[in-house]
Design a protein around this motif. Structure first.
Motif, PDB file in Angstrom:
ATOM      1  N   MET A   1       0.821  -1.211   0.000  1.00  0.00           N
ATOM      2  CA  MET A   1       0.000   0.000   0.000  1.00  0.00           C
ATOM      3  C   MET A   1       0.860   1.268   0.000  1.00  0.00           C
ATOM      4  SD  MET A   1      -3.107  -0.801  -0.281  1.00  0.00           S
ATOM      5  CE  MET A   1      -3.855   0.772   0.129  1.00  0.00           C
ATOM      6  N   ASN A   2       1.977   1.211   0.715  1.00  0.00           N
ATOM      7  CA  ASN A   2       2.869   2.368   0.747  1.00  0.00           C
ATOM      8  C   ASN A   2       3.408   2.678  -0.652  1.00  0.00           C
ATOM      9  OD1 ASN A   2       2.571   2.815   3.480  1.00  0.00           O
ATOM     10  ND2 ASN A   2       4.311   1.531   4.040  1.00  0.00           N
ATOM     11  N   MET A   3       3.713   1.607  -1.414  1.00  0.00           N
ATOM     12  CA  MET A   3       4.229   1.788  -2.755  1.00  0.00           C
ATOM     13  C   MET A   3       3.189   2.475  -3.644  1.00  0.00           C
ATOM     14  SD  MET A   3       5.535  -1.040  -5.554  1.00  0.00           S
ATOM     15  CE  MET A   3       3.845  -1.581  -5.921  1.00  0.00           C
ATOM     16  N   LEU A   4       1.941   2.020  -3.560  1.00  0.00           N
ATOM     17  CA  LEU A   4       0.867   2.605  -4.362  1.00  0.00           C
ATOM     18  C   LEU A   4       0.613   4.057  -3.968  1.00  0.00           C
ATOM     19  CD1 LEU A   4      -1.699  -0.351  -4.489  1.00  0.00           C
ATOM     20  CD2 LEU A   4      -0.149   0.411  -6.295  1.00  0.00           C
ATOM     21  N   TYR A   5       0.712   4.331  -2.671  1.00  0.00           N
ATOM     22  CA  TYR A   5       0.520   5.703  -2.187  1.00  0.00           C
ATOM     23  C   TYR A   5       1.623   6.617  -2.742  1.00  0.00           C
ATOM     24  CZ  TYR A   5       0.253   9.690   0.990  1.00  0.00           C
ATOM     25  OH  TYR A   5       0.170  10.957   1.509  1.00  0.00           O
ATOM     26  N   ASP A   6       2.879   6.135  -2.710  1.00  0.00           N
ATOM     27  CA  ASP A   6       3.998   6.925  -3.231  1.00  0.00           C
ATOM     28  C   ASP A   6       3.843   7.170  -4.730  1.00  0.00           C
ATOM     29  OD1 ASP A   6       5.148   7.038  -0.732  1.00  0.00           O
ATOM     30  OD2 ASP A   6       6.472   5.325  -1.069  1.00  0.00           O
ATOM     31  N   ILE A   7       3.399   6.141  -5.450  1.00  0.00           N
ATOM     32  CA  ILE A   7       3.194   6.275  -6.891  1.00  0.00           C
ATOM     33  C   ILE A   7       2.112   7.305  -7.185  1.00  0.00           C
ATOM     34  CG2 ILE A   7       2.296   5.080  -8.941  1.00  0.00           C
ATOM     35  CD1 ILE A   7       3.695   2.558  -7.925  1.00  0.00           C
ATOM     36  N   LEU A   8       1.034   7.259  -6.402  1.00  0.00           N
ATOM     37  CA  LEU A   8      -0.064   8.200  -6.588  1.00  0.00           C
ATOM     38  C   LEU A   8       0.393   9.633  -6.338  1.00  0.00           C
ATOM     39  CD1 LEU A   8      -3.053   8.740  -7.116  1.00  0.00           C
ATOM     40  CD2 LEU A   8      -3.481   8.376  -4.671  1.00  0.00           C
ATOM     41  N   ILE A   9       1.149   9.839  -5.267  1.00  0.00           N
ATOM     42  CA  ILE A   9       1.647  11.176  -4.930  1.00  0.00           C
ATOM     43  C   ILE A   9       2.572  11.689  -6.030  1.00  0.00           C
ATOM     44  CG2 ILE A   9       3.075  12.515  -3.342  1.00  0.00           C
ATOM     45  CD1 ILE A   9       0.294  11.891  -2.283  1.00  0.00           C
ATOM     46  N   ASP A  10       3.497  10.840  -6.495  1.00  0.00           N
ATOM     47  CA  ASP A  10       4.433  11.242  -7.551  1.00  0.00           C
ATOM     48  C   ASP A  10       3.685  11.589  -8.837  1.00  0.00           C
ATOM     49  OD1 ASP A  10       6.580  10.877  -5.891  1.00  0.00           O
ATOM     50  OD2 ASP A  10       7.042   8.857  -6.607  1.00  0.00           O
ATOM     51  N   THR A  11       2.669  10.782  -9.163  1.00  0.00           N
ATOM     52  CA  THR A  11       1.895  11.015 -10.381  1.00  0.00           C
ATOM     53  C   THR A  11       1.125  12.322 -10.297  1.00  0.00           C
ATOM     54  OG1 THR A  11       1.639   8.624 -10.717  1.00  0.00           O
ATOM     55  CG2 THR A  11       0.135  10.071 -11.923  1.00  0.00           C
ATOM     56  N   VAL A  12       0.503  12.567  -9.156  1.00  0.00           N
ATOM     57  CA  VAL A  12      -0.250  13.812  -8.965  1.00  0.00           C
ATOM     58  C   VAL A  12       0.672  15.019  -9.090  1.00  0.00           C
ATOM     59  CG1 VAL A  12      -1.514  15.205  -7.286  1.00  0.00           C
ATOM     60  CG2 VAL A  12      -2.082  12.783  -7.574  1.00  0.00           C
ATOM     61  N   MET A  13       1.833  14.961  -8.446  1.00  0.00           N
ATOM     62  CA  MET A  13       2.777  16.072  -8.476  1.00  0.00           C
ATOM     63  C   MET A  13       3.275  16.324  -9.899  1.00  0.00           C
ATOM     64  SD  MET A  13       2.990  17.327  -5.442  1.00  0.00           S
ATOM     65  CE  MET A  13       4.492  18.286  -5.517  1.00  0.00           C
ATOM     66  N   ASP A  14       3.672  15.255 -10.604  1.00  0.00           N
ATOM     67  CA  ASP A  14       4.185  15.389 -11.964  1.00  0.00           C
ATOM     68  C   ASP A  14       3.119  15.950 -12.900  1.00  0.00           C
ATOM     69  OD1 ASP A  14       6.614  14.398 -11.181  1.00  0.00           O
ATOM     70  OD2 ASP A  14       6.218  12.352 -11.860  1.00  0.00           O
ATOM     71  N   SER A  15       1.898  15.458 -12.777  1.00  0.00           N
ATOM     72  CA  SER A  15       0.823  15.870 -13.675  1.00  0.00           C
ATOM     73  C   SER A  15       0.410  17.319 -13.441  1.00  0.00           C
ATOM     74  CB  SER A  15      -0.390  14.952 -13.511  1.00  0.00           C
ATOM     75  OG  SER A  15      -0.054  13.613 -13.803  1.00  0.00           O
ATOM     76  N   PHE A  16       0.290  17.702 -12.170  1.00  0.00           N
ATOM     77  CA  PHE A  16      -0.145  19.064 -11.867  1.00  0.00           C
ATOM     78  C   PHE A  16       0.910  20.102 -12.234  1.00  0.00           C
ATOM     79  CE2 PHE A  16      -3.679  17.286  -9.502  1.00  0.00           C
ATOM     80  CZ  PHE A  16      -4.649  18.263  -9.660  1.00  0.00           C
ATOM     81  N   ARG A  17       2.192  19.708 -12.249  1.00  0.00           N
ATOM     82  CA  ARG A  17       3.236  20.642 -12.682  1.00  0.00           C
ATOM     83  C   ARG A  17       3.067  21.012 -14.150  1.00  0.00           C
ATOM     84  NH1 ARG A  17       7.295  18.059  -9.151  1.00  0.00           N
ATOM     85  NH2 ARG A  17       7.766  16.600 -10.824  1.00  0.00           N
ATOM     86  N   MET A  18       2.484  20.105 -14.932  1.00  0.00           N
ATOM     87  CA  MET A  18       2.312  20.356 -16.364  1.00  0.00           C
ATOM     88  C   MET A  18       1.038  21.135 -16.677  1.00  0.00           C
ATOM     89  SD  MET A  18       3.379  16.683 -17.975  1.00  0.00           S
ATOM     90  CE  MET A  18       4.775  15.779 -17.325  1.00  0.00           C
ATOM     91  N   LEU A  19       0.107  21.172 -15.737  1.00  0.00           N
ATOM     92  CA  LEU A  19      -1.205  21.763 -15.990  1.00  0.00           C
ATOM     93  C   LEU A  19      -1.130  23.210 -16.493  1.00  0.00           C
ATOM     94  CD1 LEU A  19      -4.185  20.985 -15.897  1.00  0.00           C
ATOM     95  CD2 LEU A  19      -4.274  21.807 -13.535  1.00  0.00           C
ATOM     96  N   PRO A  20      -0.345  24.100 -15.867  1.00  0.00           N
ATOM     97  CA  PRO A  20      -0.278  25.485 -16.369  1.00  0.00           C
ATOM     98  C   PRO A  20       0.251  25.571 -17.794  1.00  0.00           C
ATOM     99  CG  PRO A  20       0.689  25.319 -14.165  1.00  0.00           C
ATOM    100  CD  PRO A  20       0.472  23.927 -14.646  1.00  0.00           C
TER     101      PRO A  20
END
Length: 281
Positions: A1-20
């Motif tokens: 579960m920790n691995m999936l949580y880390d993946i989710l956080i990394d994905t959210v951060m990477d994706s939102f950086r591209m949004l602007p």
């Protein structure tokens, strides 16, 4: 579960950086489409003359937002193929940040930036002068919006936002799947298979660079710092490492044969640059 949580956080951060960057790109496309054709063509002609230089400079910013933006602008006919190639070649994603985190690497940072900038500018102008018409077909502003129904709305903000969110969802899902794959398979073992000390190493590192994830630039930079790959090889790898730019290109530009030619061109330039640097240094 920790691995999936880390993946989710990394994905959210990477994706939102591209949004602007996504929104700005689509907003520019929508705005240009509302101007007269003569004005747009005249303006773009002036911009494209300096396109490779400007693209290379923007690409040096240590994140892949500009490569994502350039893929959208190229697919809409706003920038030339040479400008797109210049942005992709100069993009280094996380490499500069990693080098800054290791004391005493200021010289390496400047050398990497300057070399990649020179490669990007030269390649950009060569592509525009000799290869662009052979690889790509003419594009027109508004092609990106054909048959999507976004212009049922008035103005430019709502259509731009709709395009942004559609592409954002795609990037988020793709990044999540890729992050999961990288976490399961791992990239560290790749270093043991690299042809250390040979002129053929740039061929392999350039392939690694195509992995559309910051993990590729992290791996290449760490391998360079540890002495596993040479400076010329890390340059070759980071030249193909355009982040999510290539993924977005395949998403928004429906001519997949053209996209594959662009990938081949990017690989060829990166490998040639790596080999030339190996011979010179």
């Amino acid at each position: 579960m920790n691995m999936l949580y880390d993946i989710l956080i990394d994905t959210v951060m990477d994706s939102f950086r591209m949004l602007p960057f996504l929104f700005v790109a689509f907003l520019l496309i929508e705005a240009l489409e509302h101007f007269s054709t003569a004005f747009v063509n005249q303006t773009l002609t002036k911009i494209n003359k300096a396109g490779p230089v400007m693209g290379a400079l923007f690409g040096c910013v240590p994140q892949c937002g500009f490569s994502v933006m350039s893929a959208n602008l190229f697919s809409s006919g706003v920038i030339s193929l040479g400008t797109l190639i210049a942005v992709f070649l100069s993009t280094s994603d996380e490499a500069i940040i990693i080098l800054m985190g290791h004391p005493g690497n200021s010289a390496a940072i400047w050398r990497l930036l300057i070399v990649k900038l020179i490669i990007a500018v030269i390649a950009g102008y060569v592509v525009d002068l000799f290869l662009s018409k052979k690889i790509t077909h003419p594009k027109h502003i508004g092609d990106l919006c054909d048959h999507c129904g976004c212009h049922n709305n008035h103005g430019i903000i709502i259509p731009a936002w709709k395009h942004t969110m559609q592409l954002f969802v795609f990037i988020f899902l793709f990044s999540a799947a890729l992050n999961l794959l990288v976490e399961i398979v791992g990239l560290n073992t790749i270093g043991t298979y690299l042809l250390h000390g040979t002129v053929f190493q740039p061929f392999l590192t350039a392939l690694i660079g195509f992995i559309p994830n910051c993990a590729a630039s992290v791996l290449l930079t760490e391998l360079y710092l540890s002495g596993v790959i040479s400076f010329s090889s890390v340059i070759a790898g980071l030249c193909t490492n355009a982040g999510m730019g290539l993924v977005v290109l395949f998403k928004v530009n429906k001519d997949y044969r053209e996209n594959l030619k662009i990938v081949g061109l990017l690989y060829a330039i990166s490998v040639i640059a790596g080999i030339v640097l190996t011979i010179l240094f």
